[in-house]
Design a protein around this motif. Structure first.
Motif, PDB file in Angstrom:
ATOM      1  N   THR A   1      -3.117   3.755  -3.254  1.00  0.00           N
ATOM      2  CA  THR A   1      -4.577   3.879  -3.246  1.00  0.00           C
ATOM      3  C   THR A   1      -4.992   4.530  -1.928  1.00  0.00           C
ATOM      4  OG1 THR A   1      -4.821   1.640  -2.342  1.00  0.00           O
ATOM      5  CG2 THR A   1      -4.926   1.870  -4.733  1.00  0.00           C
ATOM      6  N   ALA A   2      -5.941   5.463  -2.004  1.00  0.00           N
ATOM      7  CA  ALA A   2      -6.398   6.169  -0.804  1.00  0.00           C
ATOM      8  C   ALA A   2      -7.669   6.929  -1.150  1.00  0.00           C
ATOM      9  CB  ALA A   2      -5.320   7.121  -0.296  1.00  0.00           C
ATOM     10  N   THR A   3      -8.272   7.493  -0.146  1.00  0.00           N
ATOM     11  CA  THR A   3      -9.406   8.386  -0.339  1.00  0.00           C
ATOM     12  C   THR A   3      -8.988   9.770   0.151  1.00  0.00           C
ATOM     13  OG1 THR A   3     -11.015   6.604  -0.030  1.00  0.00           O
ATOM     14  CG2 THR A   3     -11.814   8.863   0.233  1.00  0.00           C
ATOM     15  N   VAL A   4      -9.027  10.745  -0.753  1.00  0.00           N
ATOM     16  CA  VAL A   4      -8.586  12.101  -0.441  1.00  0.00           C
ATOM     17  C   VAL A   4      -9.726  13.070  -0.768  1.00  0.00           C
ATOM     18  CG1 VAL A   4      -6.907  13.914  -0.935  1.00  0.00           C
ATOM     19  CG2 VAL A   4      -6.183  11.508  -0.892  1.00  0.00           C
TER      20      VAL A   4
ATOM     21  N   ASP B   1      -3.605  16.532  -3.725  1.00  0.00           N
ATOM     22  CA  ASP B   1      -4.614  17.484  -3.258  1.00  0.00           C
ATOM     23  C   ASP B   1      -4.350  17.917  -1.821  1.00  0.00           C
ATOM     24  OD1 ASP B   1      -5.793  17.183  -5.729  1.00  0.00           O
ATOM     25  OD2 ASP B   1      -7.248  15.684  -5.024  1.00  0.00           O
ATOM     26  N   GLY B   2      -3.100  18.214  -1.520  1.00  0.00           N
ATOM     27  CA  GLY B   2      -2.719  18.723  -0.216  1.00  0.00           C
ATOM     28  C   GLY B   2      -2.517  17.669   0.856  1.00  0.00           C
ATOM     29  N   ARG B   3      -2.714  16.428   0.518  1.00  0.00           N
ATOM     30  CA  ARG B   3      -2.537  15.371   1.521  1.00  0.00           C
ATOM     31  C   ARG B   3      -1.406  14.434   1.069  1.00  0.00           C
ATOM     32  NH1 ARG B   3      -6.868  10.577   3.098  1.00  0.00           N
ATOM     33  NH2 ARG B   3      -5.383   9.319   4.294  1.00  0.00           N
ATOM     34  N   THR B   4      -0.573  14.012   2.019  1.00  0.00           N
ATOM     35  CA  THR B   4       0.531  13.129   1.709  1.00  0.00           C
ATOM     36  C   THR B   4       0.078  11.670   1.866  1.00  0.00           C
ATOM     37  OG1 THR B   4       2.198  14.718   2.455  1.00  0.00           O
ATOM     38  CG2 THR B   4       2.880  12.407   2.299  1.00  0.00           C
ATOM     39  N   ILE B   5       0.241  10.898   0.819  1.00  0.00           N
ATOM     40  CA  ILE B   5      -0.043   9.453   0.861  1.00  0.00           C
ATOM     41  C   ILE B   5       1.248   8.718   0.482  1.00  0.00           C
ATOM     42  CG2 ILE B   5      -2.497   9.759   0.355  1.00  0.00           C
ATOM     43  CD1 ILE B   5      -1.970   8.949  -2.513  1.00  0.00           C
TER      44      ILE B   5
ATOM     45  N   GLY C   1     -12.765  12.926  -0.150  1.00  0.00           N
ATOM     46  CA  GLY C   1     -13.947  12.220  -0.634  1.00  0.00           C
ATOM     47  C   GLY C   1     -13.777  11.547  -1.979  1.00  0.00           C
ATOM     48  N   ALA C   2     -12.606  11.697  -2.615  1.00  0.00           N
ATOM     49  CA  ALA C   2     -12.378  11.086  -3.929  1.00  0.00           C
ATOM     50  C   ALA C   2     -11.505   9.848  -3.772  1.00  0.00           C
ATOM     51  CB  ALA C   2     -11.716  12.085  -4.864  1.00  0.00           C
ATOM     52  N   LYS C   3     -11.854   8.799  -4.522  1.00  0.00           N
ATOM     53  CA  LYS C   3     -11.055   7.583  -4.501  1.00  0.00           C
ATOM     54  C   LYS C   3      -9.844   7.773  -5.411  1.00  0.00           C
ATOM     55  CE  LYS C   3     -11.276   2.587  -5.288  1.00  0.00           C
ATOM     56  NZ  LYS C   3     -12.120   1.439  -5.717  1.00  0.00           N
ATOM     57  N   ILE C   4      -8.662   7.626  -4.826  1.00  0.00           N
ATOM     58  CA  ILE C   4      -7.408   7.849  -5.547  1.00  0.00           C
ATOM     59  C   ILE C   4      -6.739   6.506  -5.842  1.00  0.00           C
ATOM     60  CG2 ILE C   4      -5.123   8.910  -5.465  1.00  0.00           C
ATOM     61  CD1 ILE C   4      -7.415  10.913  -5.588  1.00  0.00           C
ATOM     62  N   ASP C   5      -6.316   6.322  -7.092  1.00  0.00           N
ATOM     63  CA  ASP C   5      -5.555   5.127  -7.486  1.00  0.00           C
ATOM     64  C   ASP C   5      -4.455   5.594  -8.444  1.00  0.00           C
ATOM     65  OD1 ASP C   5      -4.530   2.686  -8.177  1.00  0.00           O
ATOM     66  OD2 ASP C   5      -6.412   1.836  -8.923  1.00  0.00           O
ATOM     67  N   GLY C   6      -3.224   5.570  -7.956  1.00  0.00           N
ATOM     68  CA  GLY C   6      -2.117   6.060  -8.775  1.00  0.00           C
ATOM     69  C   GLY C   6      -1.083   4.987  -9.050  1.00  0.00           C
ATOM     70  N   GLY C   7      -0.510   5.001 -10.274  1.00  0.00           N
ATOM     71  CA  GLY C   7       0.550   4.075 -10.651  1.00  0.00           C
ATOM     72  C   GLY C   7       1.756   4.856 -11.147  1.00  0.00           C
ATOM     73  N   TRP C   8       2.960   4.404 -10.758  1.00  0.00           N
ATOM     74  CA  TRP C   8       4.195   5.099 -11.163  1.00  0.00           C
ATOM     75  C   TRP C   8       5.218   4.081 -11.657  1.00  0.00           C
ATOM     76  CZ3 TRP C   8       1.244   6.521  -7.068  1.00  0.00           C
ATOM     77  CH2 TRP C   8       0.884   7.873  -6.944  1.00  0.00           C
ATOM     78  N   ILE C   9       5.925   4.439 -12.702  1.00  0.00           N
ATOM     79  CA  ILE C   9       7.081   3.686 -13.165  1.00  0.00           C
ATOM     80  C   ILE C   9       8.286   4.592 -13.023  1.00  0.00           C
ATOM     81  CG2 ILE C   9       8.197   2.561 -15.133  1.00  0.00           C
ATOM     82  CD1 ILE C   9       5.362   1.977 -16.227  1.00  0.00           C
ATOM     83  N   VAL C  10       9.243   4.149 -12.190  1.00  0.00           N
ATOM     84  CA  VAL C  10      10.487   4.896 -12.027  1.00  0.00           C
ATOM     85  C   VAL C  10      11.536   4.205 -12.902  1.00  0.00           C
ATOM     86  CG1 VAL C  10      12.252   5.725 -10.447  1.00  0.00           C
ATOM     87  CG2 VAL C  10       9.854   5.588  -9.692  1.00  0.00           C
TER      88      VAL C  10
ATOM     89  N   ILE D   1       6.635  11.128  -7.005  1.00  0.00           N
ATOM     90  CA  ILE D   1       6.797  10.494  -5.704  1.00  0.00           C
ATOM     91  C   ILE D   1       8.269  10.589  -5.289  1.00  0.00           C
ATOM     92  CG2 ILE D   1       4.925   8.865  -6.145  1.00  0.00           C
ATOM     93  CD1 ILE D   1       7.078   6.691  -6.538  1.00  0.00           C
ATOM     94  N   ASP D   2       8.494  10.424  -4.007  1.00  0.00           N
ATOM     95  CA  ASP D   2       9.854  10.289  -3.500  1.00  0.00           C
ATOM     96  C   ASP D   2      10.186   8.793  -3.536  1.00  0.00           C
ATOM     97  OD1 ASP D   2      12.208  10.024  -2.116  1.00  0.00           O
ATOM     98  OD2 ASP D   2      11.578  11.215  -0.389  1.00  0.00           O
ATOM     99  N   PRO D   3      11.042   8.341  -4.469  1.00  0.00           N
ATOM    100  CA  PRO D   3      11.290   6.898  -4.601  1.00  0.00           C
ATOM    101  C   PRO D   3      11.889   6.263  -3.347  1.00  0.00           C
ATOM    102  CG  PRO D   3      12.077   8.087  -6.532  1.00  0.00           C
ATOM    103  CD  PRO D   3      11.763   9.109  -5.490  1.00  0.00           C
ATOM    104  N   GLU D   4      12.566   7.047  -2.529  1.00  0.00           N
ATOM    105  CA  GLU D   4      13.181   6.494  -1.333  1.00  0.00           C
ATOM    106  C   GLU D   4      12.146   6.159  -0.261  1.00  0.00           C
ATOM    107  OE1 GLU D   4      16.220   5.595  -1.160  1.00  0.00           O
ATOM    108  OE2 GLU D   4      16.865   6.494  -3.051  1.00  0.00           O
ATOM    109  N   THR D   5      11.091   6.984  -0.167  1.00  0.00           N
ATOM    110  CA  THR D   5      10.075   6.782   0.867  1.00  0.00           C
ATOM    111  C   THR D   5       8.707   6.449   0.305  1.00  0.00           C
ATOM    112  OG1 THR D   5       9.472   9.137   0.921  1.00  0.00           O
ATOM    113  CG2 THR D   5      11.290   8.418   2.350  1.00  0.00           C
ATOM    114  N   GLY D   6       8.486   6.739  -0.980  1.00  0.00           N
ATOM    115  CA  GLY D   6       7.179   6.532  -1.584  1.00  0.00           C
ATOM    116  C   GLY D   6       6.195   7.654  -1.305  1.00  0.00           C
ATOM    117  N   ALA D   7       6.620   8.679  -0.612  1.00  0.00           N
ATOM    118  CA  ALA D   7       5.708   9.778  -0.265  1.00  0.00           C
ATOM    119  C   ALA D   7       5.324  10.581  -1.499  1.00  0.00           C
ATOM    120  CB  ALA D   7       6.367  10.681   0.763  1.00  0.00           C
ATOM    121  N   VAL D   8       4.037  10.938  -1.593  1.00  0.00           N
ATOM    122  CA  VAL D   8       3.535  11.758  -2.692  1.00  0.00           C
ATOM    123  C   VAL D   8       2.382  12.609  -2.159  1.00  0.00           C
ATOM    124  CG1 VAL D   8       2.015   9.871  -3.443  1.00  0.00           C
ATOM    125  CG2 VAL D   8       2.534  11.751  -5.020  1.00  0.00           C
ATOM    126  N   THR D   9       2.304  13.864  -2.607  1.00  0.00           N
ATOM    127  CA  THR D   9       1.247  14.768  -2.155  1.00  0.00           C
ATOM    128  C   THR D   9       0.146  14.833  -3.198  1.00  0.00           C
ATOM    129  OG1 THR D   9       2.842  16.092  -0.905  1.00  0.00           O
ATOM    130  CG2 THR D   9       0.714  17.099  -1.391  1.00  0.00           C
TER     131      THR D   9
END
Length: 229
Positions: free
Chosen positions: A172-175, A218-222, A177-186, A208-216
């Motif tokens: 969850t983050a704000t990118v 709209d140009g921003r990494t959360i 100006g938009a509120k982001i809520d993402g769910g992933w099943i690996v 996402i990168d399952p090892e680190t959880g990093a995901v881009t």
């Protein structure tokens, strides 16, 4: 006739005295020995009963079986992930300490987060928004078999025990100006299924990168983090 002389009389009296002293000493010794050999009798008053008997110690109470036996739900704390029977969607469930949180998504625009308790027999009834519900049963601590009711449809599913990095993730983050809520099943094997919600508009989630959880996004990494109850 001559009377006995004074010396004879004295000698006779002395012999008699010695005899009497010997007799008294012998009698006294016999009586003392008898007194030592016979134990003194204990007087018991009429109607009296024997002294109290020491109470038998009570057996310690057996430990409670309920507290000694670990529950199945506690023994099965883990993450589980799998597909629906029609292969249209994915389901992941995380169990910890008798609580569960689950995620259902089709990887496009349909998703639901659900949570609830896990009973000791492994059954669970989880609920989510808009009447969504998941009924499942943990089987042998290796998989969860159940159904998800969402949007008027019922989906049967099987979720197997997952080993990291497989499992359930959320960010969850704000990118911009938009509120982001993402769910992933690996899923086991590395396949990912996820939905990203931007201000209430769901779409397919980026990987996402399952090892680190990093995901881009709209140009921003959360960072997406593992989900547990």
């Amino acid at each position: 006739m001559k009377r006995p002389g004074p010396l004879l009389t004295l000698l006779t009296g002395l012999l008699l005295g010695v005899f009497l002293l010997s007799l008294n000493a012998t009698t006294g010794t016999r009586n003392a020995s008898s007194a030592q050999e016979e134990p003194p009798a204990t007087a018991v008053s009429p109607g009296a009963t024997a002294g109290p008997t020491a109470p038998t110690p009570a057996s310690p109470a057996a430990p409670s079986t309920a507290s000694a036996r670990p529950s199945r739900s506690a023994a099965a704390d883990a993450d589980y992930a799998g597909r629906t029977d029609d292969d249209s969607s994915a389901v992941a469930v995380s169990l910890r300490g008798g609580r569960a949180i689950a995620y259902f998504c089709d990887g496009r625009d349909k998703e639901s987060w659900l949570k609830g308790d896990v009973e000791d027999d492994g059954t669970m009834k989880l609920t989510g928004k808009n009447g969504a519900k998941l009924d499942g049963t943990l089987r042998d601590g290796k998989r969860i078999r159940g159904t998800v009711d969402l949007g008027g449809h019922r989906y049967g599913f099987t979720a197997d025990k997952a080993v990291k990095p497989s499992g359930l993730y959320r960010a969850t983050a704000t990118v911009r100006g938009a509120k982001i809520d993402g769910g992933w099943i690996v899923l086991p094997g590395g396949r990912q299924v996820g939905v990203l919600d931007r201000d209430g508009r769901p779409s397919t989630a980026p990987r996402i990168d399952p090892e680190t959880g990093a995901v881009t996004v709209d140009g921003r990494t959360i960072t997406a983090k593992p989900v547990t109850p």
